[in-house]
Design an enzyme around this catalytic site. Sequence first.
Site, mmCIF file in Angstrom:
data_model
loop_
_atom_site.group_PDB
_atom_site.id
_atom_site.type_symbol
_atom_site.label_atom_id
_atom_site.label_comp_id
_atom_site.label_asym_id
_atom_site.label_seq_id
_atom_site.Cartn_x
_atom_site.Cartn_y
_atom_site.Cartn_z
ATOM 1 C CG ASP A 165 -23.763 -17.970 -17.809
ATOM 2 O OD1 ASP A 165 -23.281 -16.982 -17.960
ATOM 3 O OD2 ASP A 165 -24.837 -18.486 -17.701
ATOM 4 C CD GLU B 161 -16.754 -8.626 -19.074
ATOM 5 O OE1 GLU B 161 -16.341 -7.618 -19.942
ATOM 6 O OE2 GLU B 161 -17.817 -8.718 -18.900
ATOM 7 C CG HIS C 111 -25.023 -15.465 -23.513
ATOM 8 N ND1 HIS C 111 -24.409 -14.316 -22.951
ATOM 9 C CD2 HIS C 111 -25.601 -14.828 -24.657
ATOM 10 C CE1 HIS C 111 -24.400 -13.469 -23.604
ATOM 11 N NE2 HIS C 111 -25.451 -13.427 -24.935
ATOM 12 C CG ASN D 67 -20.660 -14.428 -23.317
ATOM 13 O OD1 ASN D 67 -20.585 -15.592 -22.954
ATOM 14 N ND2 ASN D 67 -20.956 -13.472 -22.197
ATOM 15 C CG ASP E 217 -12.154 -6.950 -17.762
ATOM 16 O OD1 ASP E 217 -13.558 -6.667 -17.416
ATOM 17 O OD2 ASP E 217 -11.974 -7.083 -18.906
#
Length: 310
Positions: free
Chosen positions: A198, A225, A194, A189, A181
């Site tokens: 990404d 994630e 975003h 973010n 994780d």
Amino acid sequence: MTSSPPDASVYRTLLESTRAIPWQIDWATMQFTYIGPQIEELLGWKQSSWLSVNDWAERIHEEDRQKTVDFCVAQSQSGVDHEADYRALTNDGDYVWIRDVVHVVRNADGSVASLVGFMFDITARKQAEDKILQLQRELEVLSYRDSLTGVANRRMFDTLYPVEWAKARATGEPLSLVVIDIDYFKQYNDHYGHVQGDECLRRVAQSLDTGASRSRDLCARFGGEEFVLLLPATDEAAARNVAERCRKLLAQKEIPHARSGVGRQITTSMGVGTIVPGSQDDPSVFLDRIDRRLYQAKSAGRDRICDTET
């Protein structure tokens, strides 16, 4: 008023004006008694060169030859009309896809007298079919790949995990999982947006995929994630080494994270575990165990690997 039937020359003219190529073979001698002149335009072999079934067989692509000849001979001997698709060699070394439609002509006593049929050029159809199959394969690959990161998706993991579990159980080899994780990814973010988030996911996935480097190893995006590494034939020490290698590869990327609670760049927390599955073991229970180890790593401060129960 009645009309007389057309003579043989009319029938021949009709046959030779079609794109289909008519032919006839005498069963007793296995010699061509007729083949349409269209054969020369299609394959380049002169009409006069088609003398026996050997000429036909030798002009079939070597990969198709034996099965096509065996099938057609067996069907003809049984007196069964049939069709065969195969690649016919051209005089210049190329090939054309042919569909041969064969009718068995019998004598009064039921024995085979001759074979008559038509050859059809089905190259365009085959090319279209091959293109469809290629597209289907590409779509299948895409259906098992995460569109954002390029690594395998959850569907691929869910498909391969039980397969590798069964192999490990049958062979007695260890099977390892690493669940990963990204630390403080929500804060990343929120701070960077975003689009940058990404890109971060892609770079993390690249590090993990590189770290799990063997052909049977699988790196999959588990959701959000979170990622998972499926490591067949991998013992505890080797699985720990893979996890450490992935962390080093990610650290080398030096992805800034101003809102992280454990440093100034992107880090991960990992749960690692190994099992030699027995008859009483359950793959979902094992996965849950490794997931708990991931949350132990997060609870202990993140940016670490947890491979034991506490």
